[in-house]
Motif scaffolding. Structure first.
Motif, PDB file in Angstrom:
ATOM      1  N   HIS A 111       0.885  -1.171   0.000  1.00 59.75           N
ATOM      2  CA  HIS A 111       0.000   0.000   0.000  1.00 59.75           C
ATOM      3  C   HIS A 111       0.920   1.217   0.000  1.00 59.75           C
ATOM      4  N   TYR A 112       0.916   1.948  -1.110  1.00 59.40           N
ATOM      5  CA  TYR A 112       1.817   3.086  -1.300  1.00 59.40           C
ATOM      6  C   TYR A 112       0.978   4.339  -1.492  1.00 59.40           C
ATOM      7  N   VAL A 113       1.268   5.386  -0.731  1.00 61.16           N
ATOM      8  CA  VAL A 113       0.494   6.625  -0.811  1.00 61.16           C
ATOM      9  C   VAL A 113       1.454   7.805  -0.937  1.00 61.16           C
ATOM     10  N   VAL A 114       1.109   8.745  -1.826  1.00 67.29           N
ATOM     11  CA  VAL A 114       1.856  10.001  -1.929  1.00 67.29           C
ATOM     12  C   VAL A 114       0.916  11.152  -1.581  1.00 67.29           C
ATOM     13  N   PHE A 115       1.506  12.211  -1.034  1.00 66.30           N
ATOM     14  CA  PHE A 115       0.722  13.301  -0.469  1.00 66.30           C
ATOM     15  C   PHE A 115       1.189  14.653  -0.984  1.00 66.30           C
ATOM     16  N   THR A 116       0.220  15.536  -1.246  1.00 64.24           N
ATOM     17  CA  THR A 116       0.467  16.952  -1.510  1.00 64.24           C
ATOM     18  C   THR A 116      -0.188  17.718  -0.373  1.00 64.24           C
ATOM     19  N   PRO A 117       0.604  18.281   0.530  1.00 64.71           N
ATOM     20  CA  PRO A 117      -0.003  19.007   1.648  1.00 64.71           C
ATOM     21  C   PRO A 117      -0.552  20.362   1.207  1.00 64.71           C
ATOM     22  N   LYS A 118      -1.492  20.860   1.989  1.00 70.29           N
ATOM     23  CA  LYS A 118      -1.970  22.221   1.785  1.00 70.29           C
ATOM     24  C   LYS A 118      -0.833  23.176   2.118  1.00 70.29           C
ATOM     25  N   ARG A 155       5.447  18.454  -8.876  1.00 69.02           N
ATOM     26  CA  ARG A 155       4.008  18.196  -8.932  1.00 69.02           C
ATOM     27  C   ARG A 155       3.351  18.367  -7.564  1.00 69.02           C
ATOM     28  N   GLY A 156       4.143  18.720  -6.553  1.00 60.02           N
ATOM     29  CA  GLY A 156       3.612  19.006  -5.230  1.00 60.02           C
ATOM     30  C   GLY A 156       3.598  17.840  -4.264  1.00 60.02           C
ATOM     31  N   PHE A 157       4.103  16.676  -4.672  1.00 61.20           N
ATOM     32  CA  PHE A 157       4.098  15.506  -3.796  1.00 61.20           C
ATOM     33  C   PHE A 157       5.320  15.561  -2.879  1.00 61.20           C
ATOM     34  N   CYS A 184      -4.117  17.802   3.516  1.00 60.84           N
ATOM     35  CA  CYS A 184      -3.679  17.559   2.137  1.00 60.84           C
ATOM     36  C   CYS A 184      -4.604  18.166   1.096  1.00 60.84           C
ATOM     37  N   GLU A 185      -3.968  18.709   0.067  1.00 60.22           N
ATOM     38  CA  GLU A 185      -4.711  19.118  -1.124  1.00 60.22           C
ATOM     39  C   GLU A 185      -5.028  17.908  -1.976  1.00 60.22           C
ATOM     40  N   GLU A 186      -4.074  16.982  -2.007  1.00 60.74           N
ATOM     41  CA  GLU A 186      -4.236  15.799  -2.836  1.00 60.74           C
ATOM     42  C   GLU A 186      -3.450  14.648  -2.218  1.00 60.74           C
ATOM     43  N   ARG A 187      -3.942  13.453  -2.480  1.00 60.96           N
ATOM     44  CA  ARG A 187      -3.220  12.242  -2.128  1.00 60.96           C
ATOM     45  C   ARG A 187      -3.761  11.136  -3.011  1.00 60.96           C
TER      46      ARG A 187
END
Length: 111
Positions: A4-11, A52-54, A89-92
């Protein structure tokens, strides 16, 4: 094995809070999930991903998809992390997979 792999773009301004939330999550699952083989998380150093913000990633290796669904997903520390991620996060996005092969770069040397 199941990964299970997750990448994050924080606010904006929340990267440190995200790093702390991941650390809290790690502490919360430590020693409590018998089918969790490994959990890693940290700041991204890849230029393309950063553009890309990650900024952060997390990888959980478990014995099976069943362990992921039955133990990991519903663990209280994971539920707390999920609640915080919407705020932080803005995106994940996640990638979940059963590895088809494992390749290492090391050769075993006979002594």
């Amino acid at each position: 094995m199941f990964e299970h792999y997750v990448v994050f773009t924080p606010k904006p301004g929340r990267a440190d809070d995200l790093a702390q939330a991941l650390s809290d999550f790690g502490a919360g699952v430590h020693g409590t999930l018998p089918d969790l083989l490994e959990l890693t998380f940290g700041a991204n150093v890849n230029t393309g991903g950063l553009q890309r913000g990650f900024t952060h990633a997390c990888l959980a290796r478990l014995t099976s998809e069943t362990a992921f669904k039955d133990q990991y997903w519903n663990h209280p520390a994971h539920r707390r992390l999920l609640e915080r991620l919407d705020e932080l996060c803005e995106e994940r996005f996640a990638l979940d997979y059963v590895p088809e092969a494992t390749v290492t770069g090391r050769k075993e040397h006979a002594v």
